[in-house]
Scaffold this active site. Structure first.
Site, PDB file in Angstrom:
ATOM      1  CG  PHE A   1      -2.010   1.166   1.432  1.00 43.98           C
ATOM      2  CD1 PHE A   1      -2.864   1.464   0.629  1.00 43.98           C
ATOM      3  CD2 PHE A   1      -1.706   1.879   2.606  1.00 43.98           C
ATOM      4  CE1 PHE A   1      -3.933   2.205   0.674  1.00 43.98           C
ATOM      5  CE2 PHE A   1      -2.600   3.038   2.673  1.00 43.98           C
ATOM      6  CZ  PHE A   1      -3.624   3.096   1.620  1.00 43.98           C
TER       7      PHE A   1
ATOM      8  CB  SER B   1       2.662  -4.502   3.449  1.00 44.48           C
ATOM      9  OG  SER B   1       2.013  -3.735   4.465  1.00 44.48           O
ATOM     10  CG  MET B   2      -2.881  -3.895   0.059  1.00 45.05           C
ATOM     11  SD  MET B   2      -3.108  -2.193  -0.773  1.00 45.05           S
ATOM     12  CE  MET B   2      -2.202  -2.512  -2.205  1.00 45.05           C
TER      13      MET B   2
ATOM     14  CG  ASP C   1       5.441  -4.973  10.578  1.00 42.55           C
ATOM     15  OD1 ASP C   1       5.567  -3.531  10.292  1.00 42.55           O
ATOM     16  OD2 ASP C   1       5.269  -5.662   9.829  1.00 42.55           O
TER      17      ASP C   1
ATOM     18  CG  HIS D   1       5.954  -3.092   7.154  1.00 40.15           C
ATOM     19  ND1 HIS D   1       5.097  -4.090   7.461  1.00 40.15           N
ATOM     20  CD2 HIS D   1       5.548  -2.544   6.034  1.00 40.15           C
ATOM     21  CE1 HIS D   1       4.185  -4.090   6.301  1.00 40.15           C
ATOM     22  NE2 HIS D   1       4.349  -3.203   5.619  1.00 40.15           N
TER      23      HIS D   1
END
Length: 247
Positions: free
Chosen positions: A24, A92-93, A191, A221
């Site tokens: 994202f 992530s996303m 994270d 992250h």
């Protein structure tokens, strides 16, 4: 403007495809090293630039989550049309997008890095209302332990897009029981973007697939650009080979 990345594959691994998704507000920058590693090994790779990304945060604010999914699903389908076996991978996303594809298509396996399914910021729950009074908030990019690394994410995070992201997370979590493909998850022990509750949701929903969690002790992250990136690259490639019986 950032672009997508596509590699045909070569040698004995050319018929094994990997669809790769960035996260994202990001772009292919965060996933380029991983994609290059897989391409150099011989895998066919397709990493799309998702709608609303690689331009401006204002563009992202106008983009529904279905368009992010559409772009990643198209990358998977392009590989499926020319490969014998296709895996999905995401950060992530991008992890949520990969999981959604795995729930709806016959993927051979899933490789994720710090996949997002929940939010650390409690304000996200109110993003549907906040978007009318608050256009953007400070960026979430560059959560990287290694010094002087920039993932090329947007300088601001549009609140309207957070609302779309929340809808994607909800929809994906609902589909998790449909996934049967083996799933490999690399999880940073620290994270600052994706909370541990995302992994809890994944564990609770992924009860029809084998889940392997690999801790990353020296990355934040964006681990695909951090100190543990070589581990992610090599272990994911081994995972792909192992699950296609490729040597």
């Amino acid at each position: 403007m950032a672009q997508s990345f596509r590699y045909e594959g070569h040698g004995e691994l050319a018929r094994i495809g990997v669809a790769v998704s960035h996260g994202f507000t990001g772009s292919r920058v965060s996933m380029q090293g991983w994609s290059d590693y897989l391409a150099d090994a011989g895998f066919a790779v397709n990493m799309p630039l998702l709608a609303g990304h690689g331009t401006s945060w204002q563009d992202l604010a106008k983009t529904p989550w279905q368009h992010w999914y559409r772009d990643f699903e198209a990358a998977y389908l392009e590989l499926a049309a020319r490969c014998d076996t296709v895996f999905v991978a995401g950060l992530s996303m991008g992890g949520a997008l990969a999981l959604r594809v795995a729930a709806l298509h016959p993927v051979a396996g899933v490789a994720l890095v710090n996949p997002g399914l929940t939010f650390a910021d409690k304000r996200a729950a109110y993003s549907g209302l906040l978007k009318f009074v608050l256009k953007s908030v400070p960026a979430i990019g560059d959560d990287i332990k290694a010094a002087n690394i920039n993932e090329g994410a947007y300088s601001r995070t549009p609140v309207a897009a957070v609302h779309q992201l929340s809808a994607l997370f909800t929809d994906t979590a609902r589909l998790l029981p449909q996934i049967t493909a083996p799933t490999l998850v690399f999880r940073s022990t620290v994270d600052h973007v994706v909370p541990d509750s995302s992994i809890d949701v994944l564990k609770a929903g992924l009860h029809n697939a084998q889940l392997t969690l690999v801790p990353l002790e020296n990355s934040y992250h964006v681990a695909t650009m951090d100190n543990d990136a070589p581990q992610i690259f090599s272990q994911s490639a081994d995972f792909f080979r192992r699950n296609t019986h490729a040597i």
